[in-house]
Design a protein around this motif. Structure first.
Motif, short mmCIF file in Angstrom:
data_model
loop_
_atom_site.label_atom_id
_atom_site.label_comp_id
_atom_site.label_asym_id
_atom_site.label_seq_id
_atom_site.Cartn_x
_atom_site.Cartn_y
_atom_site.Cartn_z
N PRO A 1 26.82 6.58 -8.89
CA PRO A 1 26.44 5.74 -7.75
C PRO A 1 25.85 4.39 -8.18
O PRO A 1 26.13 3.36 -7.57
N GLN A 2 25.09 4.38 -9.27
CA GLN A 2 24.52 3.13 -9.76
C GLN A 2 25.61 2.15 -10.20
O GLN A 2 25.52 0.96 -9.94
N GLU A 3 26.64 2.67 -10.87
CA GLU A 3 27.75 1.82 -11.31
C GLU A 3 28.56 1.31 -10.12
O GLU A 3 28.97 0.15 -10.10
N ILE A 4 28.78 2.17 -9.14
CA ILE A 4 29.52 1.75 -7.94
C ILE A 4 28.74 0.64 -7.23
O ILE A 4 29.31 -0.39 -6.86
N PHE A 5 27.42 0.84 -7.05
CA PHE A 5 26.63 -0.18 -6.35
C PHE A 5 26.55 -1.47 -7.15
O PHE A 5 26.60 -2.56 -6.58
N ALA A 6 26.45 -1.39 -8.47
CA ALA A 6 26.42 -2.60 -9.29
C ALA A 6 27.71 -3.41 -9.08
O ALA A 6 27.67 -4.63 -8.95
N HIS A 7 28.84 -2.73 -9.04
CA HIS A 7 30.11 -3.42 -8.79
C HIS A 7 30.14 -3.99 -7.38
O HIS A 7 30.55 -5.14 -7.17
N HIS A 8 29.70 -3.20 -6.42
CA HIS A 8 29.66 -3.64 -5.02
C HIS A 8 28.81 -4.92 -4.88
O HIS A 8 29.25 -5.89 -4.27
N ALA A 9 27.63 -4.90 -5.47
CA ALA A 9 26.74 -6.06 -5.38
C ALA A 9 27.35 -7.28 -6.07
O ALA A 9 27.28 -8.40 -5.54
N SER A 10 27.96 -7.07 -7.20
CA SER A 10 28.61 -8.17 -7.92
C SER A 10 29.74 -8.78 -7.10
O SER A 10 29.86 -10.01 -6.99
N ALA A 11 30.57 -7.92 -6.51
CA ALA A 11 31.67 -8.41 -5.68
C ALA A 11 31.14 -9.13 -4.44
O ALA A 11 31.67 -10.18 -4.05
N GLY A 25 37.30 -6.84 -3.93
CA GLY A 25 36.43 -6.08 -4.82
C GLY A 25 35.46 -5.20 -4.05
O GLY A 25 35.18 -4.07 -4.44
N ILE A 26 34.93 -5.74 -2.95
CA ILE A 26 34.02 -4.97 -2.10
C ILE A 26 34.75 -3.75 -1.54
O ILE A 26 34.28 -2.62 -1.66
N VAL A 27 35.89 -3.98 -0.93
CA VAL A 27 36.64 -2.91 -0.25
C VAL A 27 37.06 -1.83 -1.25
O VAL A 27 37.09 -0.65 -0.91
N ALA A 28 37.36 -2.21 -2.48
CA ALA A 28 37.80 -1.24 -3.49
C ALA A 28 36.75 -0.18 -3.79
O ALA A 28 37.09 0.91 -4.26
N ASP A 29 35.49 -0.46 -3.48
CA ASP A 29 34.42 0.51 -3.75
C ASP A 29 34.28 1.57 -2.67
O ASP A 29 33.50 2.50 -2.82
N TYR A 30 35.02 1.45 -1.57
CA TYR A 30 34.90 2.37 -0.45
C TYR A 30 36.01 3.42 -0.47
O TYR A 30 37.14 3.13 -0.83
N ALA A 31 35.67 4.61 -0.02
CA ALA A 31 36.67 5.67 0.16
C ALA A 31 37.65 5.24 1.26
O ALA A 31 37.29 4.45 2.14
N GLY A 76 27.98 -0.51 16.29
CA GLY A 76 28.90 0.62 16.30
C GLY A 76 29.41 0.92 14.90
O GLY A 76 28.94 0.35 13.92
N ALA A 77 30.40 1.78 14.83
CA ALA A 77 30.96 2.20 13.55
C ALA A 77 32.36 1.65 13.37
O ALA A 77 33.11 1.51 14.34
N VAL A 78 32.69 1.30 12.12
CA VAL A 78 34.06 0.98 11.75
C VAL A 78 34.49 2.02 10.73
O VAL A 78 33.67 2.56 10.00
N ARG A 79 35.79 2.28 10.69
CA ARG A 79 36.30 3.33 9.82
C ARG A 79 37.39 2.81 8.90
O ARG A 79 38.15 1.92 9.27
N GLY A 80 37.45 3.41 7.71
CA GLY A 80 38.49 3.09 6.75
C GLY A 80 38.29 1.74 6.09
O GLY A 80 37.42 0.96 6.46
N ARG A 81 39.12 1.51 5.11
CA ARG A 81 39.01 0.27 4.34
C ARG A 81 39.31 -0.96 5.20
O ARG A 81 38.72 -2.02 4.98
#
Length: 115
Positions: free
Chosen positions: A5-15, A23-29, A39-44
């Motif tokens: 999780p730390q590596e994923i967040f580090a990449h997310h923050a960098s992007a 780069g941001i979207v690539a970190d999401y399922a 409200g909520a949004v779903r998917g990439r």
């Protein structure tokens, strides 16, 4: 190899700081859920649209994330961002990680126009 999780967040923050939406979207399922007061949004595709809006509201912002609390697969952060004509001083997010991705994120902030 699965990232922590730390590596994923580090990449997310960098992007995010680079304004790199791909780069941001690539970190999401693929079935990620992003929940905001609106409200909520779903998917990439939903995540992409949400971050395109955030980055449009805070172009070339300087970001600060002074609080990061990891607990297993959950992360709580507090953040701020300052752009030329806007800022956020009260950002709060929670992330839930699954495998090699962000599965759920909640976000709440107040956008202030300064220019």
């Amino acid at each position: 190899m699965t990232r922590t999780p730390q590596e994923i967040f580090a990449h997310h923050a960098s992007a995010l700081m680079a304004g790199d939406v791909d780069g941001i979207v690539a970190d999401y399922a693929e079935d990620a859920v992003l929940i905001t007061p609106a409200g909520a949004v779903r998917g990439r595709d939903g995540v992409r649209k949400a971050f395109e809006e955030i980055l449009a509201d805070l172009p070339d912002a300087s970001w600060d994330v002074p609080t990061q609390v990891f607990e297993d697969d959950v992360l709580f952060i507090e953040w701020s961002a300052v752009a030329k004509d806007s800022r956020v001083t009260d950002g709060v997010d929670t992330f839930v990680f699954t495998g090699d991705a962000i599965r759920v994120q909640t976000v709440r902030f107040t956008l202030q126009r300064t220019g």
